[in-house]
Write a protein that holds these residues in place. Sequence first.
Motif, PDB file in Angstrom:
ATOM      1  N   ASP A  57     -30.288  44.357  21.534  1.00 34.77           N
ATOM      2  CA  ASP A  57     -29.902  43.161  20.783  1.00 34.77           C
ATOM      3  C   ASP A  57     -30.818  43.025  19.569  1.00 34.77           C
ATOM      4  O   ASP A  57     -31.987  42.659  19.713  1.00 34.77           O
ATOM      5  CB  ASP A  57     -30.030  41.935  21.692  1.00 34.77           C
ATOM      6  N   ASP A  59     -30.890  40.824  17.169  1.00 37.80           N
ATOM      7  CA  ASP A  59     -31.307  39.447  16.902  1.00 37.80           C
ATOM      8  C   ASP A  59     -32.506  39.082  17.776  1.00 37.80           C
ATOM      9  O   ASP A  59     -33.462  38.456  17.295  1.00 37.80           O
ATOM     10  CB  ASP A  59     -30.150  38.475  17.154  1.00 37.80           C
ATOM     11  N   ARG A  60     -32.450  39.459  19.025  1.00 35.36           N
ATOM     12  CA  ARG A  60     -33.594  39.203  19.914  1.00 35.36           C
ATOM     13  C   ARG A  60     -34.810  39.994  19.465  1.00 35.36           C
ATOM     14  O   ARG A  60     -35.935  39.484  19.467  1.00 35.36           O
ATOM     15  CB  ARG A  60     -33.239  39.572  21.353  1.00 35.36           C
ATOM     16  N   ASN A  62     -35.584  40.965  16.421  1.00 40.88           N
ATOM     17  CA  ASN A  62     -36.131  40.319  15.229  1.00 40.88           C
ATOM     18  C   ASN A  62     -36.944  39.079  15.585  1.00 40.88           C
ATOM     19  O   ASN A  62     -37.965  38.783  14.955  1.00 40.88           O
ATOM     20  CB  ASN A  62     -34.994  39.914  14.279  1.00 40.88           C
ATOM     21  N   ALA A  63     -36.492  38.348  16.588  1.00 42.68           N
ATOM     22  CA  ALA A  63     -37.146  37.093  16.956  1.00 42.68           C
ATOM     23  C   ALA A  63     -38.410  37.300  17.788  1.00 42.68           C
ATOM     24  O   ALA A  63     -39.349  36.497  17.699  1.00 42.68           O
ATOM     25  CB  ALA A  63     -36.164  36.207  17.727  1.00 42.68           C
ATOM     26  N   GLU A  64     -38.466  38.362  18.577  1.00 41.65           N
ATOM     27  CA  GLU A  64     -39.531  38.473  19.577  1.00 41.65           C
ATOM     28  C   GLU A  64     -40.555  39.573  19.334  1.00 41.65           C
ATOM     29  O   GLU A  64     -41.619  39.560  19.956  1.00 41.65           O
ATOM     30  CB  GLU A  64     -38.901  38.669  20.967  1.00 41.65           C
TER      31      GLU A  64
END
Length: 375
Positions: A57, A59-60, A62-64
């Motif tokens: 994923d 998006d995950r 990039n966020a984490e």
Amino acid sequence: MPRYGIVSLLPRPAPTQFPRFSSFYDAIGRNTGNLLFTNAAWRQVGGDKERLNFVFDPDRANAEFDAVVIPAANWVNPGVDFGHVADGIEKLKIPVVVIGLGAQNAGYDVDIPLHEGMKRFLRAVFDRAASVSVRGEFTKDVLARLGYRNTQVTGCPSLYCDFRSFREPKLEAFDLKRSLIHATRYSASHAPYAREETPNRALFRFAYAEGIDLLYQSELEELALLFGFDEHDIFNDRTLMLIQEVYGATDWASLATYIREAGRTYVDVDEWSAAMTSYQFVYGTRLHGTIMALNSGVPAVLLHHDSRTREMAEFAAIPHIDANRADISPRGIRRAYEKLNLGKYYRRREENRAAYEDFLRENSVVTSDPRTIIK
């Protein structure tokens, strides 16, 4: 503390976790040698780490994560389409660090036809990397022809990982029976492999005729047998006939007994390293089988047989012989052992380690304690 998502195989897959052999075979990337560079990278990269599947994923991520790290293999070749991996990387807004990318071709032509998915993978990686670690000069030239020049030749991360403490080995009076042979094959169902005279087939036949231990990394039927997967679709009559031809065996029962008694395979890299101390000499066409021996303090010679194995042997000063010129006989193997210059490999290893450490720093990768992990 930085947090990294590492796109990799399972570092320690257990065969008992998988209901069928095909699932286990895929989990090791169809070659236990993949576990060396996978574990090396996991041990060398510091910080907080989490394994990501090759389809992840974005998006995950990039966020984490602060970066995505990818321990790589000889993926730049006509048979690999990494479109499914490119799908995720193209959406990343964080750095991507690729370690040990290699190119492979049947010969040494740098113009390699690539799938569109691999072209996308390369574009996505190079757009997000300060530089890319590659296995040797051949790969560097292949990528330069494609327009990618921000590469650093560092070899494979497994070159700089000791799975046990050791001293540089000294040569002894040679004993053939204390040798470990390795050859390269996937399924025995490919009839031309069984019937053509090649260095790899000669290694299988030599080990069987001499009753010498044989290391298995990707040999589908032998791995299934050793790990206890007794599946009829693997051991059908045609395949059993062809595998006997590979070894020059007269019957399956005797060959199966040899494989069970003399066959060696490992999915735990520490157990693999410890097992090497039983041998005086390791010899054959497996790149990572050779590296594991040398980095466990055991003399070894690689028979290079394609662009992938030759470029790594030349870069790392791995003792090597052109497979097509190798004398695969008791006399020839003894002479290969007696001519070894192991000091050159270990000296080059320390020189190349500095380049690898520079690459990690350039890409802002925090490393684990070099006293216990990288050295």
